[in-house]
Scaffold this motif. Structure first.
Motif, PDB file in Angstrom:
ATOM      1  N   SER A  10     -54.990  -8.608  41.695  1.00 25.34           N
ATOM      2  CA  SER A  10     -55.600  -9.944  41.696  1.00 25.34           C
ATOM      3  C   SER A  10     -55.484 -10.625  40.339  1.00 25.34           C
ATOM      4  CB  SER A  10     -57.065  -9.854  42.119  1.00 25.34           C
ATOM      5  OG  SER A  10     -57.830  -9.157  41.154  1.00 25.34           O
TER       6      SER A  10
ATOM      7  N   TRP B  89     -54.526  -9.772  46.333  1.00 29.26           N
ATOM      8  CA  TRP B  89     -54.594  -8.317  46.508  1.00 29.26           C
ATOM      9  C   TRP B  89     -53.346  -7.765  47.206  1.00 29.26           C
ATOM     10  CZ3 TRP B  89     -60.000  -5.991  47.985  1.00 29.26           C
ATOM     11  CH2 TRP B  89     -60.909  -6.279  46.956  1.00 29.26           C
TER      12      TRP B  89
ATOM     13  N   LYS C 194     -51.217  -4.667  45.795  1.00 32.81           N
ATOM     14  CA  LYS C 194     -51.979  -3.497  45.351  1.00 32.81           C
ATOM     15  C   LYS C 194     -51.126  -2.229  45.298  1.00 32.81           C
ATOM     16  CE  LYS C 194     -53.932  -2.994  50.022  1.00 32.81           C
ATOM     17  NZ  LYS C 194     -53.349  -4.248  50.558  1.00 32.81           N
TER      18      LYS C 194
ATOM     19  N   GLU D 138     -56.386  -2.979  43.446  1.00 31.44           N
ATOM     20  CA  GLU D 138     -56.684  -4.307  43.978  1.00 31.44           C
ATOM     21  C   GLU D 138     -57.039  -5.289  42.865  1.00 31.44           C
ATOM     22  OE1 GLU D 138     -57.968  -1.392  47.255  1.00 31.44           O
ATOM     23  OE2 GLU D 138     -57.950  -1.480  45.066  1.00 31.44           O
TER      24      GLU D 138
END
Length: 320
Positions: free
Chosen positions: A229, A235, A238, A225
């Motif tokens: 970012s 996110w 991911k 995550e």
């Protein structure tokens, strides 16, 4: 039993099995159908878990029903005496440790501890240790060295606690001192990732002569995550980040960062606590049998050499 998204086909089958079991109390009419569904569920589970993506293994590592450090200690050890406090500030509940015996072998076990429910999670700070947690680990490792007792560390943390108060009390320094100590500790060190192995929070107790990961765990400098970012400002990527990070046990074994993978019960460690603990226990005893034969200087050289050869680098020609 809590099921993850990719386990829903298994959940539906097991729900049907439970319903049929309730209906068939006292008779054998539905037994053939129940057995057929059980066989189908086992085949489906085998198919799903033999083709897991890296992100799915991250999800399994975070499963709320996975065994934690104290669960392993309870199932592996003959006796355990927990030791508290860093002798400076406080007793960090996110880091546990103490003296134990495993089949008569004395060890100092140290590990991150998460909580099961909301109250326990707050009490354990979600497994994110403060500086006093790493200083407690430092104290316990020095005690182990004093008495010639091997050290076993169990890693399971989303990272060291990043709060302002933790930084004010010297979070980075506390982790750095542990890294320095573990590099030259004169007793065997065995480190095992039992869940999440995130960044400095994990490696703060993870410098070992031998390092192992359970089958469905991850170990990386950053979480998927956080990586997503930073790279994509969201996110949402991911899964791609998890794939690019190569953070699974299989990946790290191929890169020769770890020494082996500890097999989990089909479906994950949470499916069978005792079987999972037995696998970890057997690996600890095998490793200790090897490492206990080494002298203190050999243990230190072995550890330094292990970390010196990790990674890829180029030496520049001084004349160019």
């Amino acid at each position: 039993m809590q099921y993850l998204d990719f386990e829903q086909p298994i959940a539906e089958l097991e729900k049907k099995i439970d319903e049929l079991n309730e209906l068939s109390v006292g008779d054998e009419v539905l037994t053939p159908e129940i057995n057929r569904l059980r066989k189908k569920a086992d085949q489906l589970r085998e198919s799903i878990f033999s083709n897991l993506t890296r992100w799915q293994r991250v999800q399994l590592a975070r499963h709320p029903e996975r065994p934690y450090t104290l669960d392993y200690i309870d199932l592996m050890t003959d006796e355990f005496i927990e030791l508290h406090g860093d002798r400076y500030h406080a007793d960090d509940k996110a880091m546990v440790g103490g003296l134990a015996t495993i089949d008569g072998q004395s060890v100092m076990i140290i590990g991150h501890q998460k909580g099961r429910d909301t109250k326990q999670r707050q009490y354990r700070n979600f497994g994110m240790a403060n500086p006093e947690g790493y200083r407690k680990a430092y104290r316990l490792m020095k005690t182990a060295e004093k008495f010639g007792i091997p050290v076993v560390t169990l890693l399971d943390t989303p990272g060291a606690y990043p709060g302002l108060e933790a930084e004010e009390r010297g979070q980075a320094e506390a982790i750095a001192k542990n890294l320095k100590l573990m590099s030259v500790l004169e007793v065997p060190i065995i480190s095992i990732v039992i869940g999440e192995g995130a960044s400095g929070g994990a490696i703060g107790i993870g410098v070992g002569n031998e390092i192992y990961m359970m089958e469905n765990t991850w170990y990386s400098v950053i979480s998927p995550e956080s990586c997503s970012s930073i790279l994509w400002k969201t996110w949402e990527y991911k899964e791609q980040a998890a794939s690019a990070l190569k953070l699974t046990a299989k990946d790290l074994l191929e890169m020769k960062i770890i020494d082996g993978v500890i097999k989990e019960p089909l479906g994950g460690a949470h499916r069978d606590f005792e079987k999972s603990a037995q696998a970890v226990k057997e690996q600890i005893l095998k490793s200790l049998k090897r490492l206990n034969k080494m002298k203190p200087a050999e243990l230190i050289d072995h550890r330094i050499e292990k970390y010196s050869v990790m990674g890829v680098w180029l030496e520049a020609d001084q004349n160019s």
